[in-house]
Design an enzyme around this catalytic site. Structure first.
Site, PDB file in Angstrom:
ATOM      1  N   ASN A 125      24.667  35.722-104.114  1.00  0.00           N
ATOM      2  CA  ASN A 125      23.279  35.063-104.149  1.00  0.00           C
ATOM      3  C   ASN A 125      22.339  36.490-104.150  1.00  0.00           C
ATOM      4  OD1 ASN A 125      20.998  33.887-104.520  1.00  0.00           O
ATOM      5  ND2 ASN A 125      20.909  32.831-102.509  1.00  0.00           N
ATOM      6  N   PRO A 126      22.492  36.858-105.451  1.00  0.00           N
ATOM      7  CA  PRO A 126      21.723  38.264-105.380  1.00  0.00           C
ATOM      8  C   PRO A 126      20.341  38.362-105.797  1.00  0.00           C
ATOM      9  CG  PRO A 126      23.114  38.107-107.485  1.00  0.00           C
ATOM     10  CD  PRO A 126      23.288  36.882-106.530  1.00  0.00           C
ATOM     11  N   PHE A 180      15.784  37.119 -95.870  1.00  0.00           N
ATOM     12  CA  PHE A 180      15.445  36.127 -97.018  1.00  0.00           C
ATOM     13  C   PHE A 180      15.852  34.928 -96.214  1.00  0.00           C
ATOM     14  CE2 PHE A 180      17.400  33.143-100.101  1.00  0.00           C
ATOM     15  CZ  PHE A 180      16.435  33.577-101.001  1.00  0.00           C
TER      16      PHE A 180
END
Ligand SMILES: C[S@@+](CC[C@H](N)C(=O)[O-])C[C@H]1O[C@@H](n2cnc3c(N)ncnc32)[C@H](O)[C@@H]1O
Length: 274
Positions: free
Chosen positions: A179-180, A77
């Site tokens: 920050n899932p 990510f």
């Protein structure tokens, strides 16, 4: 070319690419004199990649977080500017604490954990990641920062929602950040995101809250009595995430934090003393 390809910020991206190639700050581009033809060829190739909607950060290979850059590429990510808000809160929270123990859940590239370790060399920083590919990027970034002189962090492979994960950290964490994945399944996303960010980093079930829901008891278990947690969420979820934390019963001072545009970005909760 970038505008025609529908790239959201074509001018900024074009300038960022050339600045990366020249090794200068984007704001100093006007001071650069003539460039070599070979460099222009490299630039053309980068612009072509960006026109295919490959994320800017995958092309430059770097993404900033706080005072550091982390390496990113396929399989991990890309850290987002909005997460800087969570980092800023975290560093402010740590200001009056000496040698704090910190835990970053869903660390991805390691951006938050490493930015905290960089800013706070006295901290003992742990980070958890489930996806082996992302963990490889986090390891690489951790080695890079350690080589640059930062205090090493401890990376843990594991599922942050597992009630049995990391029992040694129970009650020890003074600051927890997460920050899932929180995008509701089926949400339409920009091509850069949909085609390149790993789905496991994005989607959080039908309402986007599946992972956060399961994290809540673990957050409570890991926090020290004086500890606090900051959990990033979808901008439509501020009230629900706050409600999940309040409903648990083990947190006080649950506060929603918004960005400069007024969009809810993360929720902070402190552990009850009891
Ligand atoms: C939105 S990304 C955030 C990455 C990084 N913290 C950042 O801000 O750039 C979410 C990350 O959580 C990881 N992840 C998803 N579910 C997880 C779980 N149950 N336990 C640990 N990591 C998980 C994903 O692989 C991904 O790397």
């Amino acid at each position: 070319m970038l505008r025609a390809a529908g790239v959201p910020s074509p001018r900024a991206d074009a300038e960022n690419l050339v600045a990366h190639l020249l090794g200068v700050e984007r704001t100093r581009l006007g001071l650069v004199p003539m460039v070599e033809p070979a460099l222009l060829e490299g630039y053309r190739k980068m612009v072509e990649q960006r026109a295919k909607r490959i994320p800017l950060q995958y092309i430059t290979g770097l993404s900033p977080m706080g005072e550091i850059d982390v390496e990113v590429g396929p399989g991990v990510f890309v850290p987002r500017p909005e997460t800087e808000l969570l980092l800023a809160w975290a560093l402010a929270f740590l200001e009056c604490r000496h040698a704090p123990v910190v835990l970053d859940l869903c660390t991805g590239s390691g951006a938050l954990a490493l930015a905290i370790a960089h800013a706070r060399p006295d901290a003992e920083v742990h980070a958890v990641e489930l996806d082996p590919l992302a963990l490889d990027w986090a390891r690489r970034n951790a080695e890079r920062q350690e080589y640059a002189g930062d205090t090493p962090i401890t990376l843990h492979a594991g599922d942050a929602t597992d009630p049995l994960l990391l029992p040694d950290l129970d009650g020890r964490i003074e600051l927890l950040v997460a920050n899932p994945p929180y995008v509701p399944d089926g949400t339409e996303l920009d091509r850069e995101v949909a085609e390149h960010d790993p789905p496991a980093a994005l989607f959080g079930g039908p309402d986007g809250l599946d992972v956060i829901r399961l994290l809540v008891p673990n957050v409570h278990r890991w926090l020290a009595l004086s500890g606090a947690a900051g959990v990033e969420h979808d901008d439509s979820h501020g009230a629900q995430v706050a409600e999940l934390l309040v409903h648990h019963g083990g947190f006080v001072d649950v506060v929603e934090h918004v960005d400069l545009g007024g969009r809810p970005r993360f929720v902070v909760a402190h552990r009850t003393l009891g």
